[in-house]
Design a protein around this motif. Structure first.
Motif, PDB file in Angstrom:
ATOM      1  N   ILE A 249     -61.381  55.988 -13.272  1.00  0.00           N
ATOM      2  CA  ILE A 249     -62.762  55.959 -12.779  1.00  0.00           C
ATOM      3  C   ILE A 249     -63.706  56.374 -13.903  1.00  0.00           C
ATOM      4  O   ILE A 249     -64.750  55.744 -14.131  1.00  0.00           O
ATOM      5  N   PHE A 250     -63.349  57.423 -14.634  1.00  0.00           N
ATOM      6  CA  PHE A 250     -64.155  57.931 -15.740  1.00  0.00           C
ATOM      7  C   PHE A 250     -64.365  56.864 -16.814  1.00  0.00           C
ATOM      8  O   PHE A 250     -65.440  56.777 -17.413  1.00  0.00           O
TER       9      PHE A 250
ATOM     10  N   ASP B  61     -50.353  61.264 -19.784  1.00  0.00           N
ATOM     11  CA  ASP B  61     -50.116  62.297 -18.774  1.00  0.00           C
ATOM     12  C   ASP B  61     -49.940  63.643 -19.465  1.00  0.00           C
ATOM     13  O   ASP B  61     -48.836  64.128 -19.677  1.00  0.00           O
ATOM     14  N   PHE B  62     -51.069  64.252 -19.844  1.00  0.00           N
ATOM     15  CA  PHE B  62     -51.054  65.489 -20.611  1.00  0.00           C
ATOM     16  C   PHE B  62     -50.549  66.661 -19.774  1.00  0.00           C
ATOM     17  O   PHE B  62     -50.669  66.669 -18.550  1.00  0.00           O
ATOM     18  N   GLU B  63     -50.015  67.627 -20.460  1.00  0.00           N
ATOM     19  CA  GLU B  63     -49.512  68.824 -19.790  1.00  0.00           C
ATOM     20  C   GLU B  63     -50.557  69.930 -19.831  1.00  0.00           C
ATOM     21  O   GLU B  63     -51.327  70.045 -20.781  1.00  0.00           O
ATOM     22  N   TYR B  64     -50.587  70.727 -18.795  1.00  0.00           N
ATOM     23  CA  TYR B  64     -51.477  71.882 -18.701  1.00  0.00           C
ATOM     24  C   TYR B  64     -50.676  73.010 -18.049  1.00  0.00           C
ATOM     25  O   TYR B  64     -49.609  72.761 -17.455  1.00  0.00           O
ATOM     26  N   PRO B  65     -51.117  74.248 -18.145  1.00  0.00           N
ATOM     27  CA  PRO B  65     -50.360  75.349 -17.540  1.00  0.00           C
ATOM     28  C   PRO B  65     -50.261  75.171 -16.021  1.00  0.00           C
ATOM     29  O   PRO B  65     -51.279  75.024 -15.343  1.00  0.00           O
TER      30      PRO B  65
ATOM     31  N   LYS C 191     -62.451  67.737 -16.950  1.00  0.00           N
ATOM     32  CA  LYS C 191     -63.437  66.790 -17.478  1.00  0.00           C
ATOM     33  C   LYS C 191     -63.427  66.813 -19.007  1.00  0.00           C
ATOM     34  O   LYS C 191     -63.521  65.757 -19.656  1.00  0.00           O
ATOM     35  N   LYS C 192     -63.298  67.985 -19.590  1.00  0.00           N
ATOM     36  CA  LYS C 192     -63.235  68.105 -21.050  1.00  0.00           C
ATOM     37  C   LYS C 192     -62.038  67.334 -21.606  1.00  0.00           C
ATOM     38  O   LYS C 192     -62.139  66.670 -22.641  1.00  0.00           O
ATOM     39  N   GLN C 193     -60.912  67.409 -20.915  1.00  0.00           N
ATOM     40  CA  GLN C 193     -59.710  66.686 -21.344  1.00  0.00           C
ATOM     41  C   GLN C 193     -59.955  65.179 -21.281  1.00  0.00           C
ATOM     42  O   GLN C 193     -59.548  64.431 -22.174  1.00  0.00           O
ATOM     43  N   PHE C 194     -60.619  64.717 -20.231  1.00  0.00           N
ATOM     44  CA  PHE C 194     -60.960  63.293 -20.111  1.00  0.00           C
ATOM     45  C   PHE C 194     -61.831  62.850 -21.297  1.00  0.00           C
ATOM     46  O   PHE C 194     -61.599  61.787 -21.893  1.00  0.00           O
ATOM     47  N   GLU C 195     -62.829  63.653 -21.625  1.00  0.00           N
ATOM     48  CA  GLU C 195     -63.744  63.314 -22.719  1.00  0.00           C
ATOM     49  C   GLU C 195     -63.008  63.266 -24.054  1.00  0.00           C
ATOM     50  O   GLU C 195     -63.265  62.378 -24.881  1.00  0.00           O
ATOM     51  N   GLU C 196     -62.089  64.211 -24.264  1.00  0.00           N
ATOM     52  CA  GLU C 196     -61.322  64.235 -25.506  1.00  0.00           C
ATOM     53  C   GLU C 196     -60.424  63.006 -25.634  1.00  0.00           C
ATOM     54  O   GLU C 196     -60.310  62.410 -26.716  1.00  0.00           O
ATOM     55  N   MET C 197     -59.788  62.600 -24.542  1.00  0.00           N
ATOM     56  CA  MET C 197     -58.947  61.402 -24.559  1.00  0.00           C
ATOM     57  C   MET C 197     -59.766  60.160 -24.868  1.00  0.00           C
ATOM     58  O   MET C 197     -59.350  59.294 -25.641  1.00  0.00           O
TER      59      MET C 197
END
Length: 244
Positions: free
Chosen positions: A23-24, A199-203, A229-235
């Motif tokens: 969507i982003f 499919d990034f990993e997060y804690p 949202k920050k992760q989306f922008e970085e990708m």
């Protein structure tokens, strides 16, 4: 002519983060609600997964079925609302000690309590509200409200909807390669592109090995909306750099 990237998907309930990243990436995102619901079993329309002590657990909403009748996604209803009470308790037990649980629990539980009976409309409401909370400005359309006609060929159907949204490009998940006819996109002057979601990993709370494919609520409770949202922008930025 300005580029208009169009994405589309069935209106799933509490989808995974890759769904919202698509969507982003889109200028217009079409929720395709007027296609056939599966005749038996469950789909992502009425099931989502959460993390319980490091394991992916699927929660399924029982659906009323009419024997001998083909139902579209926008024609299905849950048997009752008991699942809301039951699953909110499961979610609370699974995530109550996560870093962002206290901050986000009211938002998530109020969404789950939304008094919309039709399953598709319910899912669409949840998707729109989570998209707003992520501060994503993509325009969301509903296929059954668009001036489209029934087409059985999947690629022709996608192209029809994409054209109604004035698409110059259609963004697909990698799975689309299994059925999409590339030639038809070229013939209709629509560029076929693919989501670069990783499919990034997060804690994850109480997890030794990262559990993939969970509902977005797992990321919301573990890292919060702003970090997601920050992760989306970085990708997206990394993808732009690689295409230069």
């Amino acid at each position: 002519m300005n580029e208009t990237i169009v994405g589309m998907h069935q209106p799933n309930i509490l989808p995974w983060i890759g769904y919202f990243y698509k969507i982003f990436q889109s200028d217009v995102f079409i929720l395709v609600d007027d296609i056939q619901f599966i005749k038996s079993g469950s789909s992502y329309t009425n099931s989502f997964s959460i993390n319980e002590r490091g394991k992916s657990i699927k929660l399924t909403i029982p659906i009323k079925r009419v024997k001998g009748v083909t139902q579209n996604i926008n024609e299905i209803y849950p048997i009752n609302n008991e699942w809301k009470r039951k699953y909110k308790k499961r979610i609370e037990l699974a995530y109550c000690k996560c870093p962002y649980y206290k901050e986000e629990k009211d938002f998530i539980f109020e969404l789950l309590s939304t008094p919309i009976e039709n399953q598709s409309k319910y899912n669409i409401h949840l998707i729109k509200e989570i998209t707003k909370r992520l501060d994503i400005t993509t325009k969301i359309e509903i296929s059954s409200l668009m001036e489209s006609t029934y087409i059985s060929n999947p690629t022709e159907r996608i192209i029809q909807l994409a054209k109604l949204a004035n698409a110059t490009s259609y963004i697909s998940g990698r799975g689309g390669d299994n059925y999409q006819e590339h030639k038809l996109f070229r013939e209709n002057n629509i560029k076929l592109i693919y989501s670069n979601f990783i499919d990034f990993e997060y804690p994850q709370y109480r997890t030794q090995n990262f559990v993939k494919g969970l509902s977005i609520i797992d990321a919301i409770f573990n890292i919060g909306f702003k970090n997601l949202k920050k992760q989306f922008e970085e990708m997206k930025n990394e993808s732009s750099k690689s295409n230069i």
